[in-house]
Design an enzyme around this catalytic site. Structure first.
Site, mmCIF file in Angstrom:
data_model
loop_
_atom_site.group_PDB
_atom_site.id
_atom_site.type_symbol
_atom_site.label_atom_id
_atom_site.label_comp_id
_atom_site.label_asym_id
_atom_site.label_seq_id
_atom_site.Cartn_x
_atom_site.Cartn_y
_atom_site.Cartn_z
ATOM 1 N N CYS A 117 -16.434 44.197 85.854
ATOM 2 C CA CYS A 117 -15.204 44.997 85.742
ATOM 3 C C CYS A 117 -15.482 46.479 85.997
ATOM 4 O O CYS A 117 -16.486 47.029 85.544
ATOM 5 C CB CYS A 117 -14.597 44.801 84.362
ATOM 6 S SG CYS A 117 -13.022 45.665 84.149
ATOM 7 N N CYS B 17 -14.856 50.399 79.196
ATOM 8 C CA CYS B 17 -14.563 50.134 77.769
ATOM 9 C C CYS B 17 -15.894 49.921 77.051
ATOM 10 O O CYS B 17 -16.643 48.995 77.395
ATOM 11 C CB CYS B 17 -13.663 48.912 77.634
ATOM 12 S SG CYS B 17 -12.246 48.964 78.757
ATOM 13 N N CYS C 62 -17.319 46.501 75.729
ATOM 14 C CA CYS C 62 -17.138 45.275 76.518
ATOM 15 C C CYS C 62 -18.353 44.901 77.362
ATOM 16 O O CYS C 62 -18.840 45.704 78.177
ATOM 17 C CB CYS C 62 -15.921 45.426 77.426
ATOM 18 S SG CYS C 62 -15.522 43.885 78.286
ATOM 19 N N CYS D 55 -5.006 30.782 76.625
ATOM 20 C CA CYS D 55 -5.066 32.195 77.021
ATOM 21 C C CYS D 55 -6.129 32.382 78.089
ATOM 22 O O CYS D 55 -7.300 32.052 77.863
ATOM 23 C CB CYS D 55 -5.460 33.071 75.834
ATOM 24 S SG CYS D 55 -4.488 32.782 74.378
ATOM 25 N N CYS E 29 -0.711 32.304 77.936
ATOM 26 C CA CYS E 29 -0.956 33.737 77.788
ATOM 27 C C CYS E 29 -1.979 34.145 78.833
ATOM 28 O O CYS E 29 -2.920 33.395 79.103
ATOM 29 C CB CYS E 29 -1.495 33.989 76.379
ATOM 30 S SG CYS E 29 -1.950 35.696 76.103
ATOM 31 N N CYS F 62 1.408 40.213 73.396
ATOM 32 C CA CYS F 62 0.357 40.011 72.413
ATOM 33 C C CYS F 62 -0.439 41.308 72.433
ATOM 34 O O CYS F 62 -1.035 41.648 73.461
ATOM 35 C CB CYS F 62 -0.496 38.824 72.853
ATOM 36 S SG CYS F 62 -2.015 38.654 71.911
ATOM 37 N N ARG G 279 -3.403 37.185 64.564
ATOM 38 C CA ARG G 279 -4.524 36.333 64.980
ATOM 39 C C ARG G 279 -5.849 36.927 64.531
ATOM 40 O O ARG G 279 -6.204 38.052 64.919
ATOM 41 C CB ARG G 279 -4.491 36.158 66.503
ATOM 42 C CG ARG G 279 -5.483 35.141 67.040
ATOM 43 C CD ARG G 279 -5.182 34.708 68.468
ATOM 44 N NE ARG G 279 -3.835 34.189 68.569
ATOM 45 C CZ ARG G 279 -2.878 34.707 69.345
ATOM 46 N NH1 ARG G 279 -3.123 35.734 70.123
ATOM 47 N NH2 ARG G 279 -1.672 34.182 69.360
#
Ligand code: SAM
Ligand code: DTB
Ligand code: SF4
Length: 331
Positions: free
Chosen positions: A47, A51, A54, A91, A124, A184, A256
């Site tokens: 990616c 972040c 991550c 998801c 999702c 979400c 969740r």
């Protein structure tokens, strides 16, 4: 709910806070149900974003190797297996900054969503940034919920991510809502934030109009090679307080208990359920990180007398409150 309201609840003695969240829970949800959701990383690693929590960012040597988008037939097999094992929500996550209409990969995702949405589960996806037309296309293809977390407070966000802004996250959420998808939206505890940041994060999430349909509360899983690899764990009672607040501030959301359950005892997880969590990721793996084994979760659910939530035939998104502004107010 305002910051001041959240703060005064947060400072209650723990038992009093839980008593309040429990009663909000019972007014809004069956008291002994937990939703089982299966997560699948359909495009792992590589990616462009930075972040700092991550493992999928290309900027860090986390040991996660970049993969191509999974084949549709493999994804469908995993989705069917998820349904067989009792999941009511599937998801799919992709390690992308975002998606753009007219690209091959976006068309592939739409094609995947069309087929997965035939299986009768909530669908999702979490694909990063969306514009209005991408959101519309995803909705038409059969996505029921879009996951896009704000992760922390607006003030702390630039310490965690520099390649996109907090406002970019809010814009995507607005586009998902305008297209009629449920949202979400939650965050991560343990990013070096303080209690004020955690309460501000909940203030923003609770101000969405409509409020999110689900709120994932993740505890940081420190990933080797990332800037937050050495971050220390989250205190269980602080996690429980945040779950209780999420339940009170966003009463109709599925709260969740997300990443980080492998570091929680069964007793700690039980306290989270008692305080208002009513959904988990179910399956041995999250996106790249570990999750408790299916047998272990089923055993805990059984010993607690909880029941896996049945599929919800109403997959429509919550309605906005016309009397309130529909952009969150950022101080
Ligand atoms: N790229 C998309 C995005 O950023 O929205 C989707 C995937 S991203 C991995 C989804 C969410 O996973 C993040 O917003 C974050 O809340 C959570 N997450 C990622 N890594 C984590 C970690 N190490 N510990 C806890 N939660 C994590
Ligand atoms: C969310 O809030 N948590 C999930 C899901 N949404 C996509 C992701 C957790 C990821 C944990 C770290 C990993 O597996 O790499
Ligand atoms: Fe990319 Fe999402 Fe990971 Fe950020 S959280 S690096 S956008 S996959």
């Amino acid at each position: 709910m305002t910051f001041q309201e959240l703060e005064s609840l947060y400072n209650l003695p723990l038992f009093e806070l839980i008593q309040r969240s429990r009663s909000v829970h019972e007014e809004n949800w069956p008291s002994a149900e937990v939703q089982l959701c299966t997560l699948l990383s359909i495009k792992t690693g590589g990616c462009s974003e930075d972040c700092s929590y991550c493992a999928q960012s290309a900027r860090y040597n986390s040991g996660v190797s970049p993969e191509r988008l999974m084949e549709k037939c493999q994804i469908l097999e995993r989705a069917k297996a998820a349904r067989e094992s009792g999941s009511t929500r599937f998801c799919m996550g992709a390690a992308w900054r975002g998606v753009r209409e007219g690209t091959k990969r976006f068309d592939q995702v739409l094609d995947i969503v069309r087929d997965v949405s035939e299986l009768g589960m909530e669908v999702c996806v979490t694909l990063g940034e969306l514009g209005p037309s991408e959101a519309q296309k995803l909705k038409e293809a059969g996505v029921t919920a879009y996951n896009h977390n704000i992760d922390t407070s607006p003030e702390h966000y630039p310490n965690i991510v520099t390649t996109h802004t907090f406002q970019d996250r809010l814009n995507t959420i607005r586009h998902a809502q305008d297209a009629g998808m449920s949202v979400c939206c939650g965050g991560i505890l343990g990013l070096g934030e303080n209690t004020t940041d955690r309460l501000k994060m909940l203030e923003v999430i609770s101000s969405f109009n409509p409020q999110p349909e689900s709120v994932p509360i993740n505890s940081l899983m420190p990933m080797p090679g990332t800037p937050l690899a050495e971050q220390h764990g989250v205190d269980t009672f602080e996690l429980v307080r945040i779950i209780a607040l999420a339940r009170i501030a966003i009463p109709k959301a599925k709260v969740r208990l997300s990443a980080g359950r492998t570091n929680l005892s069964e007793e700690a997880q039980t306290l989270c359920f008692f305080a208002g969590a009513n959904s988990i990721f179910y399956g041995d793996k999250l996106l790249t990180a570990a999750n408790p084994a299916v047998e272990k979760d089923l055993n805990l659910i059984d010993r607690l007398g909880l029941k896996p939530q049945q599929p919800n035939p109403d997959l429509s998104a919550p309605n906005a409150d016309q009397t309130k502004p529909n952009q969150p107010q950022i101080a």
